[in-house]
Design a protein around this motif. Sequence first.
Motif, PDB file in Angstrom:
ATOM      1  N   PRO A   1       0.908  -1.144  -0.016  1.00 44.40           N
ATOM      2  CA  PRO A   1       0.148  -0.034   0.112  1.00 44.40           C
ATOM      3  C   PRO A   1       0.849   1.230   0.065  1.00 44.40           C
ATOM      4  CG  PRO A   1       0.098  -0.939   2.182  1.00 44.40           C
ATOM      5  CD  PRO A   1       0.637  -1.966   1.166  1.00 44.40           C
ATOM      6  N   GLN A   2       0.462   2.094  -0.813  1.00 42.15           N
ATOM      7  CA  GLN A   2       1.209   3.495  -0.778  1.00 42.15           C
ATOM      8  C   GLN A   2       0.377   4.635  -0.331  1.00 42.15           C
ATOM      9  OE1 GLN A   2       4.195   3.847  -1.771  1.00 42.15           O
ATOM     10  NE2 GLN A   2       4.382   1.610  -2.404  1.00 42.15           N
ATOM     11  N   GLN A   3       0.836   5.798  -0.209  1.00 37.11           N
ATOM     12  CA  GLN A   3      -0.020   6.982   0.715  1.00 37.11           C
ATOM     13  C   GLN A   3      -0.926   7.723  -0.379  1.00 37.11           C
ATOM     14  OE1 GLN A   3       2.927   9.170   2.772  1.00 37.11           O
ATOM     15  NE2 GLN A   3       3.721   7.617   3.935  1.00 37.11           N
ATOM     16  N   SER A   4      -0.587   8.018  -1.615  1.00 35.56           N
ATOM     17  CA  SER A   4      -1.299   8.952  -2.340  1.00 35.56           C
ATOM     18  C   SER A   4      -1.392   8.185  -3.862  1.00 35.56           C
ATOM     19  CB  SER A   4      -0.599  10.218  -2.554  1.00 35.56           C
ATOM     20  OG  SER A   4      -0.594  10.726  -1.278  1.00 35.56           O
ATOM     21  N   ILE A   5      -2.360   8.871  -4.748  1.00 36.82           N
ATOM     22  CA  ILE A   5      -2.506   8.236  -6.051  1.00 36.82           C
ATOM     23  C   ILE A   5      -2.330   9.615  -6.972  1.00 36.82           C
ATOM     24  CG2 ILE A   5      -4.252   7.393  -7.584  1.00 36.82           C
ATOM     25  CD1 ILE A   5      -5.668   5.995  -5.208  1.00 36.82           C
ATOM     26  N   ILE A   6      -1.529   9.491  -7.981  1.00 37.71           N
ATOM     27  CA  ILE A   6      -1.591  10.534  -8.989  1.00 37.71           C
ATOM     28  C   ILE A   6      -2.188   9.856 -10.085  1.00 37.71           C
ATOM     29  CG2 ILE A   6       0.788   9.522  -9.635  1.00 37.71           C
ATOM     30  CD1 ILE A   6       1.454  12.650 -10.204  1.00 37.71           C
ATOM     31  N   SER A   7      -2.805  10.799 -10.856  1.00 43.38           N
ATOM     32  CA  SER A   7      -3.790  10.326 -11.894  1.00 43.38           C
ATOM     33  C   SER A   7      -3.756  11.293 -13.045  1.00 43.38           C
ATOM     34  CB  SER A   7      -5.078   9.816 -11.708  1.00 43.38           C
ATOM     35  OG  SER A   7      -5.807  11.069 -11.141  1.00 43.38           O
ATOM     36  N   GLY A   8      -4.201  11.200 -14.265  1.00 39.08           N
ATOM     37  CA  GLY A   8      -4.688  12.059 -15.357  1.00 39.08           C
ATOM     38  C   GLY A   8      -4.653  11.499 -16.611  1.00 39.08           C
ATOM     39  N   THR A   9      -4.698  12.120 -17.664  1.00 36.48           N
ATOM     40  CA  THR A   9      -5.136  11.683 -19.248  1.00 36.48           C
ATOM     41  C   THR A   9      -4.163  12.244 -19.985  1.00 36.48           C
ATOM     42  OG1 THR A   9      -7.380  11.811 -18.509  1.00 36.48           O
ATOM     43  CG2 THR A   9      -6.990  11.595 -20.744  1.00 36.48           C
ATOM     44  N   VAL A  10      -3.827  11.180 -21.003  1.00 34.26           N
ATOM     45  CA  VAL A  10      -2.857  11.663 -22.187  1.00 34.26           C
ATOM     46  C   VAL A  10      -3.677  11.638 -23.374  1.00 34.26           C
ATOM     47  CG1 VAL A  10      -0.681  11.141 -23.248  1.00 34.26           C
ATOM     48  CG2 VAL A  10      -0.931  10.723 -20.880  1.00 34.26           C
ATOM     49  N   LEU A  11      -3.472  12.830 -24.217  1.00 34.73           N
ATOM     50  CA  LEU A  11      -4.248  12.845 -25.680  1.00 34.73           C
ATOM     51  C   LEU A  11      -3.155  13.201 -26.470  1.00 34.73           C
ATOM     52  CD1 LEU A  11      -7.346  14.779 -24.652  1.00 34.73           C
ATOM     53  CD2 LEU A  11      -7.048  12.382 -24.805  1.00 34.73           C
ATOM     54  N   GLU A  12      -3.638  12.585 -28.019  1.00 36.40           N
ATOM     55  CA  GLU A  12      -2.763  13.202 -29.022  1.00 36.40           C
ATOM     56  C   GLU A  12      -3.111  14.701 -29.479  1.00 36.40           C
ATOM     57  OE1 GLU A  12      -1.015  13.650 -32.926  1.00 36.40           O
ATOM     58  OE2 GLU A  12      -3.220  13.729 -32.608  1.00 36.40           O
ATOM     59  N   ALA A  13      -2.079  15.422 -29.231  1.00 39.31           N
ATOM     60  CA  ALA A  13      -2.392  16.949 -29.397  1.00 39.31           C
ATOM     61  C   ALA A  13      -3.181  17.275 -30.599  1.00 39.31           C
ATOM     62  CB  ALA A  13      -1.169  17.586 -29.608  1.00 39.31           C
ATOM     63  N   SER A  14      -2.754  16.807 -31.895  1.00 40.68           N
ATOM     64  CA  SER A  14      -3.673  17.263 -33.154  1.00 40.68           C
ATOM     65  C   SER A  14      -4.905  16.700 -33.430  1.00 40.68           C
ATOM     66  CB  SER A  14      -2.599  17.048 -34.442  1.00 40.68           C
ATOM     67  OG  SER A  14      -2.527  15.624 -34.586  1.00 40.68           O
ATOM     68  N   THR A  15      -5.223  15.575 -32.722  1.00 39.66           N
ATOM     69  CA  THR A  15      -6.611  14.880 -33.166  1.00 39.66           C
ATOM     70  C   THR A  15      -7.515  14.758 -31.742  1.00 39.66           C
ATOM     71  OG1 THR A  15      -5.484  12.715 -32.677  1.00 39.66           O
ATOM     72  CG2 THR A  15      -5.523  13.375 -34.933  1.00 39.66           C
TER      73      THR A  15
END
Length: 824
Positions: free
Chosen positions: A27-41
Amino acid sequence: MEKQKEIIPLLTFLFLFLGSSIFAQAPQQSIISGTVLEASTGIPLEYASIYAENEKNPNIISGGMTDAKGHFSFEVLSGSYFIKIDFLGYKTLELKNVVVNGNTNIGTQKVTDDSQMLEEVTVIAERSTVEVKLDKKIYNVGEDMIVKGGTAGDVLDNVPSVTVDSEGAVSLRGNENVKVLIDGKPTGLANNIQEAMKILAAESIDKVEVITNPSARYEAEGGAGIINIILKKGKGQGLNGSITGTIGNPRNYEFNANVNYRSDNFNFFTTLGYQDSKSKGYGVNENEYFDKNGNTTQYINEYKNNNREREGYNGTFGLEWYLTPSVTWTNTLTARRNNIQMPNTVSYEYLNDNNSFLYNRYRYENKKANRNDIEYTTTIEKQFAKEDHKLIVEASISQDKDKENSAIEDIAQALNKNSFEKSTNNEKERAGLVKVDYVLPIGQSGQLEAGYLGTFKSKTTDFQLFNQIDNVWENNTKLSNTLEYKEKINALYLQYGNKITRNLSFLAGVRWEDSNIDVNQLINQDFNNKKYNDFFPSVFLNYEFDDASNVTASYSRRINRPRGFFLNPFSNYTSDINFFQGNPDLDPSKTHAFDLGYLKKWTGITANASVYYNKTDDSFQFVRRIGGTSSNGTPIIVSSPINLATEYRYGVDITLNYTPFKWWRLNGNFNFFRSETRGDYTFVDFDGNKETQNFDNNAYAWFSRLSSKITLPYKIDWQMNGMYRAPQTTAQGEIKGNLSANLSLSKDILKDKATITFNINDLFDSRKRESDTYLPQSYSHSEMQWRGRQVNLSFTYRFNQPKNVKLQRGMNSGDSGMDNAEIM
């Protein structure tokens, strides 16, 4: 016992692998999250690598990968982090001083392509031929050079966990109780899968999806699971498409075009195809016959040439009309026409009990057939304001007409005996479908799905055999039959999925299906109506260790209804001493399916392993028996499907994708299973004698497939795959092992606007079915090859569709065509 020892290390390895992954988590203390998109489309990037390094303590590092929607999340200790986002062919995105104090979302991050790098890694940037997911496998046909110029049978025979035998029968994990759909529907050509395997061009197929344990949203049909063949439909902006021409030996001339025009208000797409082909195969039946005391009475060796010439046309025209920003209306019309000639010769060699030659007999059959299929589908899709909240309503109708005529001349010169026969086989099928799917997101991660499916079919098969007696054609009433099959199935389903904890999620549902089926033999006025309804529950549990590994346990209840040639007493009479006979009294079989699967992703590697168990009641089994004697006293061997009491099947299925270098890509599949059948079969032969056979049997079997794609100098792609099917014992004998291979070379030309491909299907001319059958009155050795080695040369030209477009389409690999309510 030796085979039991072989499976124990495999299962031990699998569970140790699962166990080590489970206990390795902390178990860890925190969660880091996000979203990755292709810039042009704005297309989500799947499999992008996320690296996080603590800026004060470089020894503290973590990371993960994006999923099909570009999302990622992983655990870190609180602190300030240096974040790096990598994806092949794109510029690395670096973020500094990202403070993590509790759960932190860094939002949407857009990455831009590196044009210079993209030119160097075009081959690697294409989506994989095989995409491995936890609940399914996706085989992208467009990336596989091996099947250029081939058929749907060639395509499916390259899909992990799937095999296609010499007669076009499709199996999943060695089990033929599989439901095959085309564009998510059971109508049209999907009603005759064995014929579809032979006439549907590989160039018209976009991808194939394999779901081994479907949830309640899918049809309950198919004890082994569902295979969905998705045909090509253009989606690119403006006018774009591709044209492919193929020449081959034996004769194979093909032309296929896929074109679409898309604007802000509509998308028009079309697929056109033409094929003129000739294939050669063979069949062998070497038979030894015994009397009641087990003494040999005679030998008869039967040799058959399977020749097939086909000229076919097909066209699909579709229009997606964007009525509003949230409502799309799609209409599709598909038509196919095939003219087929099958001039076959069957020779018989008669020998006495000492294996000494007596005489030869020959049957010359000239069979002609034409098949016409047409299907219309209309779909309305409403997207609501909330993401993934939608309603889809679909309806389709189809009509298939098949006509066959055969003229048979039977010559036995030594006996001064000639005879003439002819047969007609006319089939007409009409089918309709109505489908409604509703998807409602609930809360942060919940989703409710509900829907209805109605399928309605009517098929008449009229087979007539005539014998010429004193220059007059007389109907052979013993082998003629008119079969009428009517089917009405109404189904409702409801399922709900949500997260129990951050890592643990579930999906539970139930499906209710009501069946009303008529199987009528019109000539002898034998009418049989079967009405039944049942519930088909499903439960799935999924635990995510991290973004790169998860495990799923699932259960579903399935049904397999007999259709088509399984029920038809007669539809073919090429041989008069060895033939197939359907069983109109077959009952549906029902399966309890359990599956435990594990998926793990590393950089360049994706592995999926499953352990499965199926229990099937009233299982279908193909059996061979002595069905009587011919006019000259020769025993007639008949192959038929029957209902046995129970079948138990369990095994392990492993699929691996591996890219050791930028220029080398591997994918492999291994399936090992054990089947146990229990049951007796009592039948009455053609002469009125009653016999009982015991079919208790335990059998081990396995098959393995390996595909290798290498980029050679001058950007020449070399691809080769091989498959081995191990021997398998049956209740009546043994199916022999078989090794086969395919080879292909491909080169992009004209600034990557065109591709030239050379391939050899069945490189060693070895793909065949070979078996031994032991009956109380006979022993038979059989070989069957539907089509021999095929060599093809193909040229593909893409207009307004650069090859790099594949890279962008490949990013959204989660759009599999089977998500949410695509298929019921």
